[in-house]
Design a protein around this motif. Structure first.
Motif, PDB file in Angstrom:
ATOM      1  N   LYS A 104      48.074 -13.570  -8.336  1.00 46.63           N
ATOM      2  CA  LYS A 104      48.663 -12.325  -8.097  1.00 46.63           C
ATOM      3  C   LYS A 104      47.743 -11.385  -9.144  1.00 46.63           C
ATOM      4  N   VAL A 105      48.051 -10.053  -8.824  1.00 49.79           N
ATOM      5  CA  VAL A 105      47.306  -9.197  -9.568  1.00 49.79           C
ATOM      6  C   VAL A 105      48.384  -7.867  -9.554  1.00 49.79           C
ATOM      7  N   LYS A 106      48.030  -7.179 -10.780  1.00 53.68           N
ATOM      8  CA  LYS A 106      48.929  -5.863 -10.600  1.00 53.68           C
ATOM      9  C   LYS A 106      48.316  -4.802 -11.731  1.00 53.68           C
ATOM     10  N   LEU A 107      48.777  -3.698 -11.486  1.00 54.09           N
ATOM     11  CA  LEU A 107      48.121  -2.451 -11.992  1.00 54.09           C
ATOM     12  C   LEU A 107      49.303  -1.555 -12.474  1.00 54.09           C
ATOM     13  N   HIS A 108      48.817  -0.410 -13.296  1.00 57.18           N
ATOM     14  CA  HIS A 108      49.743   0.724 -13.485  1.00 57.18           C
ATOM     15  C   HIS A 108      48.933   1.765 -12.681  1.00 57.18           C
ATOM     16  N   GLY A 133      51.426  10.583 -20.652  1.00 59.33           N
ATOM     17  CA  GLY A 133      51.796  11.872 -20.092  1.00 59.33           C
ATOM     18  C   GLY A 133      51.202  11.908 -18.561  1.00 59.33           C
ATOM     19  N   ILE A 134      50.819  10.849 -18.048  1.00 65.08           N
ATOM     20  CA  ILE A 134      50.472  11.051 -16.415  1.00 65.08           C
ATOM     21  C   ILE A 134      51.349   9.802 -15.609  1.00 65.08           C
ATOM     22  N   PRO A 135      52.055  10.443 -14.533  1.00 71.41           N
ATOM     23  CA  PRO A 135      52.826   9.738 -13.736  1.00 71.41           C
ATOM     24  C   PRO A 135      52.180   8.664 -13.224  1.00 71.41           C
ATOM     25  N   HIS A 136      52.689   7.238 -13.193  1.00 73.24           N
ATOM     26  CA  HIS A 136      52.104   6.118 -12.864  1.00 73.24           C
ATOM     27  C   HIS A 136      53.205   5.335 -12.152  1.00 73.24           C
ATOM     28  N   VAL A 137      52.886   4.291 -11.179  1.00 70.30           N
ATOM     29  CA  VAL A 137      53.937   3.151 -10.632  1.00 70.30           C
ATOM     30  C   VAL A 137      53.145   1.912 -10.850  1.00 70.30           C
ATOM     31  N   LEU A 138      54.004   1.000 -10.983  1.00 69.20           N
ATOM     32  CA  LEU A 138      53.618  -0.570 -11.016  1.00 69.20           C
ATOM     33  C   LEU A 138      53.207  -0.818  -9.658  1.00 69.20           C
ATOM     34  N   MET A 139      52.101  -1.612  -9.132  1.00 60.80           N
ATOM     35  CA  MET A 139      51.612  -1.995  -7.896  1.00 60.80           C
ATOM     36  C   MET A 139      51.129  -3.432  -8.126  1.00 60.80           C
ATOM     37  N   THR A 140      51.527  -4.398  -7.078  1.00 58.36           N
ATOM     38  CA  THR A 140      51.225  -5.711  -7.057  1.00 58.36           C
ATOM     39  C   THR A 140      50.432  -5.968  -5.718  1.00 58.36           C
TER      40      THR A 140
END
Length: 143
Positions: A104-108, A133-140
């Motif tokens: 599995k991989v993930k990233l912000h 200071g930058i909006p992110h989401v966790l993605m998998t």
């Protein structure tokens, strides 16, 4: 256009220069937050460069974290965006994660790039959060 795993200090310095231009100069990330203990060639983290017409113009890295290959520091110099290099970076980082035995991989992902990652098979796995200071989401994604 090609992506290559970084194996020399010169290549690593090129990657760090690209990150400085994109994250620090363009996006305003504090310099002290951009570089960390994984910016070495010690095997704890695999770094790549992506080339356009023979010039290094993008980079990223992957390391194993809690059963995932964590894709990080993905960026392309501004004038080289929209040539499909982002997909090449992600594909190469996923290959390196698989070589590390990650399934599995993930990233912000920065929220403005969320749609790009979704097209590559990533699912949003969190609410929006702030990072430097930058909006992110966790993605998998499973690989």
């Amino acid at each position: 256009m090609e992506a290559k795993k970084i194996t020399t200090l010169d290549e690593l310095e090129q990657a760090l220069h690209i990150r400085r231009k994109v994250f620090v100069e363009e996006q305003g990330v504090p310099l002290e937050d951009e570089y960390d203990e994984f910016d070495k060639l010690d095997g704890k983290c695999d770094h790549i460069l992506v080339y356009y017409n023979g010039e290094a113009v993008g980079t990223g890295r992957v390391r194993s974290v809690e059963g995932y290959g964590k894709l990080e520091r993905i960026c392309i110099l501004q004038e080289y965006r929209k040539f499909g290099l982002g997909k090449i970076i992600i594909t190469k980082l996923e290959e390196l994660a698989a070589d590390r035995k990650d399934i599995k991989v993930k990233l912000h992902g920065q929220t403005h790039a969320e749609g790009f990652y979704q097209k590559l098979g990533y699912e949003t796995s969190s609410d929006v959060f702030m990072e430097d200071g930058i909006p992110h989401v966790l993605m998998t994604k499973s690989i």
